[in-house]
Design a protein around this motif. Structure first.
Motif, PDB file in Angstrom:
ATOM      1  N   ASP A  66      -9.017   6.062  59.058  1.00  0.00           N
ATOM      2  CA  ASP A  66      -8.968   6.441  60.469  1.00  0.00           C
ATOM      3  C   ASP A  66     -10.382   6.552  61.036  1.00  0.00           C
ATOM      4  O   ASP A  66     -11.005   7.616  61.025  1.00  0.00           O
ATOM      5  CB  ASP A  66      -8.212   7.763  60.639  1.00  0.00           C
ATOM      6  CG  ASP A  66      -6.745   7.646  60.242  1.00  0.00           C
ATOM      7  OD1 ASP A  66      -6.287   6.511  59.994  1.00  0.00           O
ATOM      8  OD2 ASP A  66      -6.076   8.688  60.178  1.00  0.00           O
TER       9      ASP A  66
ATOM     10  N   LEU B 193     -10.174   4.248  66.083  1.00  0.00           N
ATOM     11  CA  LEU B 193      -8.738   4.239  65.810  1.00  0.00           C
ATOM     12  C   LEU B 193      -8.112   5.602  66.069  1.00  0.00           C
ATOM     13  O   LEU B 193      -7.022   5.697  66.656  1.00  0.00           O
ATOM     14  CB  LEU B 193      -8.474   3.811  64.365  1.00  0.00           C
ATOM     15  CG  LEU B 193      -8.698   2.342  64.030  1.00  0.00           C
ATOM     16  CD1 LEU B 193      -8.495   2.104  62.529  1.00  0.00           C
ATOM     17  CD2 LEU B 193      -7.751   1.454  64.839  1.00  0.00           C
TER      18      LEU B 193
ATOM     19  N   TYR C 230      -5.303   6.538  68.802  1.00  0.00           N
ATOM     20  CA  TYR C 230      -4.048   7.140  68.351  1.00  0.00           C
ATOM     21  C   TYR C 230      -3.722   8.374  69.187  1.00  0.00           C
ATOM     22  O   TYR C 230      -2.585   8.536  69.670  1.00  0.00           O
ATOM     23  CB  TYR C 230      -4.159   7.524  66.875  1.00  0.00           C
ATOM     24  CG  TYR C 230      -2.947   8.205  66.300  1.00  0.00           C
ATOM     25  CD1 TYR C 230      -1.824   7.477  65.917  1.00  0.00           C
ATOM     26  CD2 TYR C 230      -2.916   9.586  66.135  1.00  0.00           C
ATOM     27  CE1 TYR C 230      -0.703   8.102  65.386  1.00  0.00           C
ATOM     28  CE2 TYR C 230      -1.808  10.228  65.607  1.00  0.00           C
ATOM     29  CZ  TYR C 230      -0.702   9.486  65.228  1.00  0.00           C
ATOM     30  OH  TYR C 230       0.412  10.113  64.704  1.00  0.00           O
TER      31      TYR C 230
END
Length: 202
Positions: free
Chosen positions: A114, A118, A122
């Motif tokens: 992650d 990202l 998210y």
């Protein structure tokens, strides 16, 4: 006839005022679904990293009345998405003024996969104002621990990430940088929103 109208108006005003007082009383007597912490949790000031790659501390960079913190990871198959959706739905139940007093942060427990970009994407996919955070795994563990969130990095996966176990509570931090309440993963959006309104109006 004028006297009758005057007394009718007085009676109506008294009824409305009584209704207002009743509403305030209901707020004061609200029964929290979440758990209020006494004493509150400490909050670590270690800097994490936000979606833009900038440092972000749950102490130095939170100035709202409430900051909600949830630890999870993008590849989480179930609970993380459910809790994030619950928080997003709860925010839609607040007034604009109440929303302005609440930040929501998502801290990944899988920084190997992650990345800042990202994790930022998210979080904002659930709500444009949500904040995604990452950082070195040890920093994440150090931030989670005083909030009573267990984060454990397990075996390495073929994808290059790790099997991750993490606590699923939502924690509320106040403007004094104290963890004052938490909710379990099964709280509903209506329950969470009602609790947030109560905490904001205390």
């Amino acid at each position: 006839m004028a006297d009758a109208r005057r007394w009718l108006a007085v009676g109506l005003a008294a009824t409305l005022l009584s209704g207002c007082g009743s509403s305030v009383g209901l707020s004061a007597n609200h029964e929290m679904t979440g758990t209020v912490l006494d004493p509150p949790f400490a909050v670590a000031d270690d800097a994490l990293v936000d979606g833009s790659g900038a440092p972000y501390s749950l102490v130095a960079d939170t100035d709202k009345k409430l900051t909600l913190v949830f630890f999870g990871y993008i590849h989480c198959p179930d609970i993380c998405g459910i809790v994030m959706s619950t928080m997003a739905s709860a925010m839609t139940r607040l007034t604009d003024g109440e929303r302005a007093d609440v930040d929501v942060t998502f801290v990944t427990t899988d920084p190997q996969r992650d990345t800042p970009e990202l994790v930022g994407d998210y979080a904002t996919n659930f709500d444009p104002d949500f904040i995604g955070l990452t950082g070195p795994i040890q920093t994440i563990i150090d931030v989670a621990k005083p909030l009573a969130i267990a984060v454990e990095q397990g075996d390495k996966l073929p994808s290059g990430g790790y099997d991750v176990a993490h606590g699923t509570q939502i924690v509320a931090i106040n403007a004094d940088d104290e963890g004052i309440a938490y909710w379990s993963e099964d709280v509903s959006s209506a329950q969470l929103a009602a609790d947030l309104q109560h905490l904001l109006n205390e």
